[in-house]
Design a protein around this motif. Structure first.
Motif, PDB file in Angstrom:
ATOM      1  N   MET A 295       0.808  -1.206   0.000  1.00 16.33           N
ATOM      2  CA  MET A 295       0.000   0.000   0.000  1.00 16.33           C
ATOM      3  C   MET A 295       0.850   1.268   0.000  1.00 16.33           C
ATOM      4  SD  MET A 295      -2.914  -1.501   0.007  1.00 16.33           S
ATOM      5  CE  MET A 295      -4.027  -0.092   0.240  1.00 16.33           C
ATOM      6  N   ALA A 296       0.310   2.310  -0.596  1.00 23.45           N
ATOM      7  CA  ALA A 296       0.890   3.641  -0.495  1.00 23.45           C
ATOM      8  C   ALA A 296       0.357   4.305   0.763  1.00 23.45           C
ATOM      9  CB  ALA A 296       0.541   4.477  -1.719  1.00 23.45           C
ATOM     10  N   LYS A 297       1.105   5.246   1.304  1.00 19.13           N
ATOM     11  CA  LYS A 297       0.652   5.976   2.491  1.00 19.13           C
ATOM     12  C   LYS A 297      -0.671   6.687   2.201  1.00 19.13           C
ATOM     13  CE  LYS A 297       1.178   7.855   6.639  1.00 19.13           C
ATOM     14  NZ  LYS A 297       2.218   8.879   6.866  1.00 19.13           N
ATOM     15  N   ALA A 298      -0.879   7.054   0.927  1.00 19.53           N
ATOM     16  CA  ALA A 298      -2.105   7.749   0.548  1.00 19.53           C
ATOM     17  C   ALA A 298      -3.330   6.847   0.593  1.00 19.53           C
ATOM     18  CB  ALA A 298      -1.951   8.356  -0.839  1.00 19.53           C
ATOM     19  N   GLY A 299      -3.113   5.519   0.659  1.00 18.78           N
ATOM     20  CA  GLY A 299      -4.237   4.615   0.827  1.00 18.78           C
ATOM     21  C   GLY A 299      -4.501   3.652  -0.311  1.00 18.78           C
ATOM     22  N   SER A 300      -3.905   3.869  -1.472  1.00 15.72           N
ATOM     23  CA  SER A 300      -4.139   2.985  -2.615  1.00 15.72           C
ATOM     24  C   SER A 300      -3.093   1.874  -2.664  1.00 15.72           C
ATOM     25  CB  SER A 300      -4.086   3.787  -3.918  1.00 15.72           C
ATOM     26  OG  SER A 300      -2.809   4.394  -4.073  1.00 15.72           O
ATOM     27  N   GLN A 301      -3.455   0.772  -3.319  1.00 12.71           N
ATOM     28  CA  GLN A 301      -2.491  -0.306  -3.511  1.00 12.71           C
ATOM     29  C   GLN A 301      -1.584   0.056  -4.673  1.00 12.71           C
ATOM     30  OE1 GLN A 301      -4.138  -4.240  -3.885  1.00 12.71           O
ATOM     31  NE2 GLN A 301      -2.151  -5.233  -4.073  1.00 12.71           N
ATOM     32  N   LEU A 302      -0.296  -0.136  -4.492  1.00 13.06           N
ATOM     33  CA  LEU A 302       0.665   0.180  -5.536  1.00 13.06           C
ATOM     34  C   LEU A 302       0.514  -0.803  -6.696  1.00 13.06           C
ATOM     35  CD1 LEU A 302       3.763   0.942  -3.286  1.00 13.06           C
ATOM     36  CD2 LEU A 302       2.361   2.598  -4.525  1.00 13.06           C
ATOM     37  N   GLY A 303       0.656  -0.294  -7.911  1.00 16.72           N
ATOM     38  CA  GLY A 303       0.500  -1.134  -9.088  1.00 16.72           C
ATOM     39  C   GLY A 303       1.323  -0.636 -10.251  1.00 16.72           C
ATOM     40  N   ALA A 304       1.689  -1.553 -11.126  1.00 14.22           N
ATOM     41  CA  ALA A 304       2.524  -1.236 -12.287  1.00 14.22           C
ATOM     42  C   ALA A 304       1.725  -1.402 -13.570  1.00 14.22           C
ATOM     43  CB  ALA A 304       3.752  -2.140 -12.317  1.00 14.22           C
ATOM     44  N   ASN A 305       1.860  -0.466 -14.474  1.00 15.57           N
ATOM     45  CA  ASN A 305       1.312  -0.644 -15.812  1.00 15.57           C
ATOM     46  C   ASN A 305       2.159  -1.639 -16.599  1.00 15.57           C
ATOM     47  OD1 ASN A 305       0.734   2.463 -15.028  1.00 15.57           O
ATOM     48  ND2 ASN A 305      -0.962   1.606 -16.196  1.00 15.57           N
ATOM     49  N   THR A 306       3.472  -1.561 -16.374  1.00 15.27           N
ATOM     50  CA  THR A 306       4.404  -2.544 -16.918  1.00 15.27           C
ATOM     51  C   THR A 306       5.281  -3.031 -15.776  1.00 15.27           C
ATOM     52  OG1 THR A 306       4.482  -1.410 -19.070  1.00 15.27           O
ATOM     53  CG2 THR A 306       6.229  -3.011 -18.604  1.00 15.27           C
ATOM     54  N   LEU A 307       5.345  -4.341 -15.615  1.00 12.62           N
ATOM     55  CA  LEU A 307       6.199  -4.947 -14.594  1.00 12.62           C
ATOM     56  C   LEU A 307       7.272  -5.754 -15.295  1.00 12.62           C
ATOM     57  CD1 LEU A 307       6.951  -5.910 -11.694  1.00 12.62           C
ATOM     58  CD2 LEU A 307       5.244  -7.728 -11.994  1.00 12.62           C
ATOM     59  N   VAL A 308       8.527  -5.458 -14.996  1.00 10.04           N
ATOM     60  CA  VAL A 308       9.657  -6.148 -15.615  1.00 10.04           C
ATOM     61  C   VAL A 308      10.416  -6.925 -14.552  1.00 10.04           C
ATOM     62  CG1 VAL A 308      11.800  -5.891 -16.925  1.00 10.04           C
ATOM     63  CG2 VAL A 308       9.888  -4.317 -17.334  1.00 10.04           C
ATOM     64  N   LEU A 309      10.616  -8.204 -14.789  1.00  6.07           N
ATOM     65  CA  LEU A 309      11.509  -8.997 -13.956  1.00  6.07           C
ATOM     66  C   LEU A 309      12.811  -9.166 -14.737  1.00  6.07           C
ATOM     67  CD1 LEU A 309       9.155 -11.763 -12.496  1.00  6.07           C
ATOM     68  CD2 LEU A 309       9.477  -9.393 -11.768  1.00  6.07           C
ATOM     69  N   GLN A 310      13.805  -8.376 -14.351  1.00 13.62           N
ATOM     70  CA  GLN A 310      15.100  -8.406 -15.015  1.00 13.62           C
ATOM     71  C   GLN A 310      15.990  -9.388 -14.260  1.00 13.62           C
ATOM     72  OE1 GLN A 310      16.998  -4.579 -15.400  1.00 13.62           O
ATOM     73  NE2 GLN A 310      18.825  -5.407 -16.385  1.00 13.62           N
ATOM     74  N   LEU A 311      16.315 -10.514 -14.893  1.00 12.01           N
ATOM     75  CA  LEU A 311      17.113 -11.549 -14.249  1.00 12.01           C
ATOM     76  C   LEU A 311      18.588 -11.193 -14.386  1.00 12.01           C
ATOM     77  CD1 LEU A 311      15.119 -14.700 -15.430  1.00 12.01           C
ATOM     78  CD2 LEU A 311      14.727 -13.217 -13.454  1.00 12.01           C
ATOM     79  N   VAL A 312      19.253 -11.012 -13.249  1.00 14.79           N
ATOM     80  CA  VAL A 312      20.614 -10.479 -13.229  1.00 14.79           C
ATOM     81  C   VAL A 312      21.526 -11.347 -12.359  1.00 14.79           C
ATOM     82  CG1 VAL A 312      19.830  -8.095 -13.575  1.00 14.79           C
ATOM     83  CG2 VAL A 312      20.069  -8.998 -11.250  1.00 14.79           C
ATOM     84  N   SER A 313      22.816 -11.091 -12.469  1.00 15.72           N
ATOM     85  CA  SER A 313      23.802 -11.746 -11.614  1.00 15.72           C
ATOM     86  C   SER A 313      23.963 -10.924 -10.334  1.00 15.72           C
ATOM     87  CB  SER A 313      25.143 -11.859 -12.342  1.00 15.72           C
ATOM     88  OG  SER A 313      26.148 -12.325 -11.461  1.00 15.72           O
ATOM     89  N   ILE A 314      23.815 -11.573  -9.182  1.00 18.39           N
ATOM     90  CA  ILE A 314      23.991 -10.901  -7.896  1.00 18.39           C
ATOM     91  C   ILE A 314      25.111 -11.615  -7.142  1.00 18.39           C
ATOM     92  CG2 ILE A 314      22.907 -10.254  -5.712  1.00 18.39           C
ATOM     93  CD1 ILE A 314      20.242 -10.125  -7.124  1.00 18.39           C
ATOM     94  N   THR A 315      26.180 -10.887  -6.854  1.00 23.94           N
ATOM     95  CA  THR A 315      27.343 -11.450  -6.185  1.00 23.94           C
ATOM     96  C   THR A 315      27.749 -10.563  -5.012  1.00 23.94           C
ATOM     97  OG1 THR A 315      28.806 -10.278  -7.727  1.00 23.94           O
ATOM     98  CG2 THR A 315      28.203 -12.547  -8.296  1.00 23.94           C
ATOM     99  N   ASP A 316      28.658 -11.065  -4.167  1.00 28.99           N
ATOM    100  CA  ASP A 316      29.152 -10.271  -3.045  1.00 28.99           C
ATOM    101  C   ASP A 316      30.051  -9.148  -3.546  1.00 28.99           C
ATOM    102  OD1 ASP A 316      27.840 -11.979  -1.375  1.00 28.99           O
ATOM    103  OD2 ASP A 316      29.620 -13.085  -0.736  1.00 28.99           O
ATOM    104  N   SER A 317      29.921  -7.970  -2.942  1.00 25.76           N
ATOM    105  CA  SER A 317      30.818  -6.856  -3.250  1.00 25.76           C
ATOM    106  C   SER A 317      31.851  -6.728  -2.140  1.00 25.76           C
ATOM    107  CB  SER A 317      30.026  -5.549  -3.377  1.00 25.76           C
ATOM    108  OG  SER A 317      29.634  -5.081  -2.097  1.00 25.76           O
TER     109      SER A 317
END
Length: 342
Positions: free
Chosen positions: A232-254
């Motif tokens: 939810m947003a503080k304003a009261g509405s549920q957050l939503g995306a017109n376009t949702l992207v799942l970008q599959l990436v490499s995640i490693t220790d820095s």
């Protein structure tokens, strides 16, 4: 006679400049509408402000995310997540809670030019790297935790720091600091292609956080939920995306870490990989590509054609390529949107 000639000439000039249709004119004459490059909606490309926002339970509901043009979800220490919200078309009055920067931010946001980067602070080892990067350091530390930042007395630290983006711009301009405007986004807006399939939603996660999104036919958005609850947003509405992207990436220790001894992950956003793009009740398989830090990320199918985004707010979740999302398939044709949905 002269008045008629002058009037005809005036009409011709107005029609050529504005594309205004008049009686007897071409049906193809249209007024060209200026659109923001990040959202695809009517508006101008203003200066870009990126704000880092806390995403833990004590920080929710957050303020101002619903007004962002683009929302990134990044992994941080302990497998948690943090939000980065990009503002260009408009600036909300308040955004927050504002939290600290991470090493992956520098790589991620270099594609948008010399942005205004708003965050609470950073570990001492990372600060020189941020100051040397191609961005404007607009942190709370930079302003001594005073205006344009403020503390919300109804919350406790470190979840009480908020930002006035418009005041931030004023303060920056007073020092002759001007942030980059969008020149290109990397994605392209348009009607959905034929390669998508109808779905009801998707679940995706990081080691310590579960996210998901469900297609809503009424709002034409992917409504976001986090750890089993509507986001939810503080304003009261549920957050939503017109376009949702799942970008599959490499995640490693820095080489960086937090005060508690947690290792800061490095999220690689330069290179290439797979992506799932959700829009209009459908999912499209894509390949993301970004050759250098200053290049924008492109999103194309196997044939090399752009996968079109839906105008409006875009969410990009930077998900570890080792953690496969679970797509919730539509069982009947009526369960999801038709392929012609805009």
């Amino acid at each position: 006679m002269k008045k008629i000639i002058v009037f005809s000439l005036l009409i011709s000039i107005l029609t050529a400049c504005a594309g205004i249709s008049i009686p007897g004119g071409s049906k193809n004459d249209k007024i060209e509408i200026q659109r923001n490059s990040l959202s695809g909606l009517p508006g101008s490309d203003n200066e870009i402000i990126v704000v880092k926002i806390d995403d833990t339970h004590p920080a929710r509901p957050q303020t101002g995310i619903e007004n962002a043009d683009v929302v990134y979800i990044e992994q941080v220490e302990g497998g948690g997540t943090r939000i980065a919200a990009l503002y260009s078309s408009k600036y909300p009055e308040v955004v927050g809670p504002v939290r600290s920067a991470r090493i992956s931010d520098i790589e991620l946001f270099a594609q948008f030019g010399k942005i205004g980067f708003a965050f609470s602070g950073s570990q001492r080892k990372l600060l020189p790297v941020i100051n040397a990067a191609n961005l404007h350091n607009m942190s709370a530390e930079h302003f001594g935790y005073w205006e344009p930042y403020f503390r919300d007395s109804t919350r406790y630290a470190p979840f009480d720091l908020y930002l006035h983006p418009k005041v931030l711009l004023e303060r920056a301009h007073a020092k002759e600091n001007y942030f980059a405007k969008v020149s290109k986004s990397g994605w392209v807006f348009g009607p959905p292609g034929k390669s998508g399939r109808k779905v009801l939603g998707v679940d995706f996660s990081w080691p310590a956080v579960k996210y998901g999104a469900d297609w809503d036919k009424v709002s034409k958005k992917w409504l976001i939920h986090q750890n089993g609850e509507p986001k939810m947003a503080k304003a009261g509405s549920q957050l939503g995306a017109n376009t949702l992207v799942l970008q599959l990436v490499s995640i490693t220790d820095s080489e960086y870490g937090d005060k508690a001894g947690g290792i800061t992950p490095h999220v690689a956003t330069i290179g290439t990989g797979k992506a799932l793009i959700f829009r209009s009740g459908m999912v499209f398989e894509a390949i993301w590509n970004r050759a250098t830090a200053t290049d924008t990320t492109t999103w194309r199918d196997e044939s090399g054609a752009d996968v079109m985004f839906s105008p409006g707010q875009t969410w990009i979740a930077l998900v570890d390529q080792e953690r496969q999302p679970k797509v919730i398939e539509a069982q009947n044709p009526s369960d999801a949107a038709s392929p012609t949905t805009k």
